[in-house]
Motif scaffolding. Sequence first.
Motif, PDB file in Angstrom:
ATOM      1  N   ALA A 178      58.713  17.309  35.954  1.00  0.00           N
ATOM      2  CA  ALA A 178      59.439  18.563  36.176  1.00  0.00           C
ATOM      3  C   ALA A 178      60.654  18.645  35.254  1.00  0.00           C
ATOM      4  O   ALA A 178      60.918  19.692  34.651  1.00  0.00           O
ATOM      5  N   ALA A 179      61.370  17.552  35.130  1.00  0.00           N
ATOM      6  CA  ALA A 179      62.525  17.531  34.232  1.00  0.00           C
ATOM      7  C   ALA A 179      62.085  17.673  32.785  1.00  0.00           C
ATOM      8  O   ALA A 179      62.718  18.385  32.004  1.00  0.00           O
ATOM      9  N   LEU A 180      60.987  17.013  32.418  1.00  0.00           N
ATOM     10  CA  LEU A 180      60.491  17.111  31.043  1.00  0.00           C
ATOM     11  C   LEU A 180      60.127  18.548  30.687  1.00  0.00           C
ATOM     12  O   LEU A 180      60.450  19.027  29.599  1.00  0.00           O
ATOM     13  N   ILE A 181      59.480  19.239  31.593  1.00  0.00           N
ATOM     14  CA  ILE A 181      59.124  20.644  31.360  1.00  0.00           C
ATOM     15  C   ILE A 181      60.387  21.458  31.108  1.00  0.00           C
ATOM     16  O   ILE A 181      60.485  22.197  30.131  1.00  0.00           O
ATOM     17  N   ALA A 182      61.341  21.324  31.997  1.00  0.00           N
ATOM     18  CA  ALA A 182      62.578  22.100  31.886  1.00  0.00           C
ATOM     19  C   ALA A 182      63.372  21.728  30.640  1.00  0.00           C
ATOM     20  O   ALA A 182      63.888  22.614  29.936  1.00  0.00           O
ATOM     21  N   LEU A 183      63.470  20.453  30.337  1.00  0.00           N
ATOM     22  CA  LEU A 183      64.271  20.008  29.193  1.00  0.00           C
ATOM     23  C   LEU A 183      63.652  20.421  27.858  1.00  0.00           C
ATOM     24  O   LEU A 183      64.360  20.861  26.953  1.00  0.00           O
ATOM     25  N   TYR A 184      62.338  20.291  27.749  1.00  0.00           N
ATOM     26  CA  TYR A 184      61.689  20.703  26.504  1.00  0.00           C
ATOM     27  C   TYR A 184      61.742  22.219  26.336  1.00  0.00           C
ATOM     28  O   TYR A 184      61.923  22.713  25.221  1.00  0.00           O
ATOM     29  N   ALA A 185      61.618  22.960  27.426  1.00  0.00           N
ATOM     30  CA  ALA A 185      61.755  24.419  27.347  1.00  0.00           C
ATOM     31  C   ALA A 185      63.186  24.783  26.942  1.00  0.00           C
ATOM     32  O   ALA A 185      63.397  25.696  26.134  1.00  0.00           O
ATOM     33  N   GLN A 186      64.147  24.067  27.475  1.00  0.00           N
ATOM     34  CA  GLN A 186      65.544  24.292  27.101  1.00  0.00           C
ATOM     35  C   GLN A 186      65.762  23.995  25.620  1.00  0.00           C
ATOM     36  O   GLN A 186      66.436  24.749  24.913  1.00  0.00           O
ATOM     37  N   ALA A 187      65.196  22.904  25.150  1.00  0.00           N
ATOM     38  CA  ALA A 187      65.333  22.539  23.734  1.00  0.00           C
ATOM     39  C   ALA A 187      64.716  23.608  22.838  1.00  0.00           C
ATOM     40  O   ALA A 187      65.249  23.914  21.774  1.00  0.00           O
ATOM     41  N   ALA A 188      63.615  24.198  23.279  1.00  0.00           N
ATOM     42  CA  ALA A 188      62.980  25.270  22.501  1.00  0.00           C
ATOM     43  C   ALA A 188      63.930  26.445  22.354  1.00  0.00           C
ATOM     44  O   ALA A 188      64.028  27.039  21.274  1.00  0.00           O
ATOM     45  N   GLY A 189      64.638  26.770  23.407  1.00  0.00           N
ATOM     46  CA  GLY A 189      65.574  27.888  23.374  1.00  0.00           C
ATOM     47  C   GLY A 189      66.751  27.659  22.447  1.00  0.00           C
ATOM     48  O   GLY A 189      67.310  28.605  21.908  1.00  0.00           O
ATOM     49  N   GLY A 190      67.098  26.406  22.218  1.00  0.00           N
ATOM     50  CA  GLY A 190      68.232  26.099  21.363  1.00  0.00           C
ATOM     51  C   GLY A 190      67.848  25.612  19.977  1.00  0.00           C
ATOM     52  O   GLY A 190      68.711  25.216  19.201  1.00  0.00           O
ATOM     53  N   ALA A 191      66.561  25.658  19.662  1.00  0.00           N
ATOM     54  CA  ALA A 191      66.091  25.156  18.369  1.00  0.00           C
ATOM     55  C   ALA A 191      66.597  26.017  17.223  1.00  0.00           C
ATOM     56  O   ALA A 191      66.812  27.220  17.371  1.00  0.00           O
ATOM     57  N   GLN A 192      66.751  25.387  16.072  1.00  0.00           N
ATOM     58  CA  GLN A 192      67.295  26.054  14.894  1.00  0.00           C
ATOM     59  C   GLN A 192      66.286  26.953  14.179  1.00  0.00           C
ATOM     60  O   GLN A 192      66.682  27.833  13.435  1.00  0.00           O
ATOM     61  N   ASP A 193      64.993  26.695  14.367  1.00  0.00           N
ATOM     62  CA  ASP A 193      63.985  27.532  13.710  1.00  0.00           C
ATOM     63  C   ASP A 193      62.735  27.615  14.576  1.00  0.00           C
ATOM     64  O   ASP A 193      62.604  26.908  15.572  1.00  0.00           O
ATOM     65  N   LEU A 194      61.835  28.503  14.201  1.00  0.00           N
ATOM     66  CA  LEU A 194      60.635  28.758  14.995  1.00  0.00           C
ATOM     67  C   LEU A 194      59.736  27.538  15.095  1.00  0.00           C
ATOM     68  O   LEU A 194      59.185  27.260  16.166  1.00  0.00           O
ATOM     69  N   ASP A 195      59.583  26.802  14.008  1.00  0.00           N
ATOM     70  CA  ASP A 195      58.726  25.613  14.053  1.00  0.00           C
ATOM     71  C   ASP A 195      59.254  24.596  15.057  1.00  0.00           C
ATOM     72  O   ASP A 195      58.488  24.030  15.839  1.00  0.00           O
ATOM     73  N   ALA A 196      60.550  24.371  15.047  1.00  0.00           N
ATOM     74  CA  ALA A 196      61.142  23.431  15.997  1.00  0.00           C
ATOM     75  C   ALA A 196      60.997  23.949  17.424  1.00  0.00           C
ATOM     76  O   ALA A 196      60.656  23.196  18.340  1.00  0.00           O
ATOM     77  N   ALA A 197      61.232  25.241  17.613  1.00  0.00           N
ATOM     78  CA  ALA A 197      61.092  25.827  18.952  1.00  0.00           C
ATOM     79  C   ALA A 197      59.674  25.647  19.466  1.00  0.00           C
ATOM     80  O   ALA A 197      59.470  25.260  20.625  1.00  0.00           O
ATOM     81  N   CYS A 198      58.697  25.898  18.616  1.00  0.00           N
ATOM     82  CA  CYS A 198      57.297  25.775  19.044  1.00  0.00           C
ATOM     83  C   CYS A 198      56.898  24.326  19.270  1.00  0.00           C
ATOM     84  O   CYS A 198      56.067  24.042  20.134  1.00  0.00           O
ATOM     85  N   PHE A 199      57.497  23.410  18.546  1.00  0.00           N
ATOM     86  CA  PHE A 199      57.282  21.982  18.788  1.00  0.00           C
ATOM     87  C   PHE A 199      57.685  21.639  20.224  1.00  0.00           C
ATOM     88  O   PHE A 199      56.925  21.028  20.973  1.00  0.00           O
ATOM     89  N   TYR A 200      58.884  22.056  20.601  1.00  0.00           N
ATOM     90  CA  TYR A 200      59.368  21.786  21.956  1.00  0.00           C
ATOM     91  C   TYR A 200      58.564  22.548  23.006  1.00  0.00           C
ATOM     92  O   TYR A 200      58.262  22.011  24.075  1.00  0.00           O
ATOM     93  N   LEU A 201      58.212  23.799  22.715  1.00  0.00           N
ATOM     94  CA  LEU A 201      57.403  24.584  23.656  1.00  0.00           C
ATOM     95  C   LEU A 201      56.054  23.920  23.901  1.00  0.00           C
ATOM     96  O   LEU A 201      55.559  23.903  25.028  1.00  0.00           O
ATOM     97  N   THR A 202      55.455  23.407  22.842  1.00  0.00           N
ATOM     98  CA  THR A 202      54.155  22.741  22.980  1.00  0.00           C
ATOM     99  C   THR A 202      54.268  21.540  23.899  1.00  0.00           C
ATOM    100  O   THR A 202      53.418  21.333  24.773  1.00  0.00           O
ATOM    101  N   HIS A 203      55.319  20.760  23.736  1.00  0.00           N
ATOM    102  CA  HIS A 203      55.512  19.605  24.618  1.00  0.00           C
ATOM    103  C   HIS A 203      55.725  20.049  26.064  1.00  0.00           C
ATOM    104  O   HIS A 203      55.129  19.487  26.984  1.00  0.00           O
ATOM    105  N   ALA A 204      56.557  21.054  26.254  1.00  0.00           N
ATOM    106  CA  ALA A 204      56.786  21.558  27.607  1.00  0.00           C
ATOM    107  C   ALA A 204      55.483  22.042  28.218  1.00  0.00           C
ATOM    108  O   ALA A 204      55.193  21.770  29.396  1.00  0.00           O
ATOM    109  N   TYR A 205      54.677  22.732  27.418  1.00  0.00           N
ATOM    110  CA  TYR A 205      53.389  23.267  27.880  1.00  0.00           C
ATOM    111  C   TYR A 205      52.445  22.133  28.286  1.00  0.00           C
ATOM    112  O   TYR A 205      51.815  22.187  29.349  1.00  0.00           O
TER     113      TYR A 205
END
Length: 70
Positions: A18-45
Amino acid sequence: MNDLDTAMIRAHEMGDRAALIALYAQAAGGAQDLDAACFYLTHAYVFALEAGALEAKTLHARLVAHGREA
């Protein structure tokens, strides 16, 4: 190391999906570019899918919106 990284490492160590989902989704929101955001989103997913979490649907929709998933 920043607080988010530290929290992610701790969640991995604890196996807290549960924490991993939330933290990776949070990291996606603060990512510097789309590729990084999608990297974190994929992990959260993936963590959400593994956990059977309701967030999987929303995370998938975000990936689709960015052209990363069909």
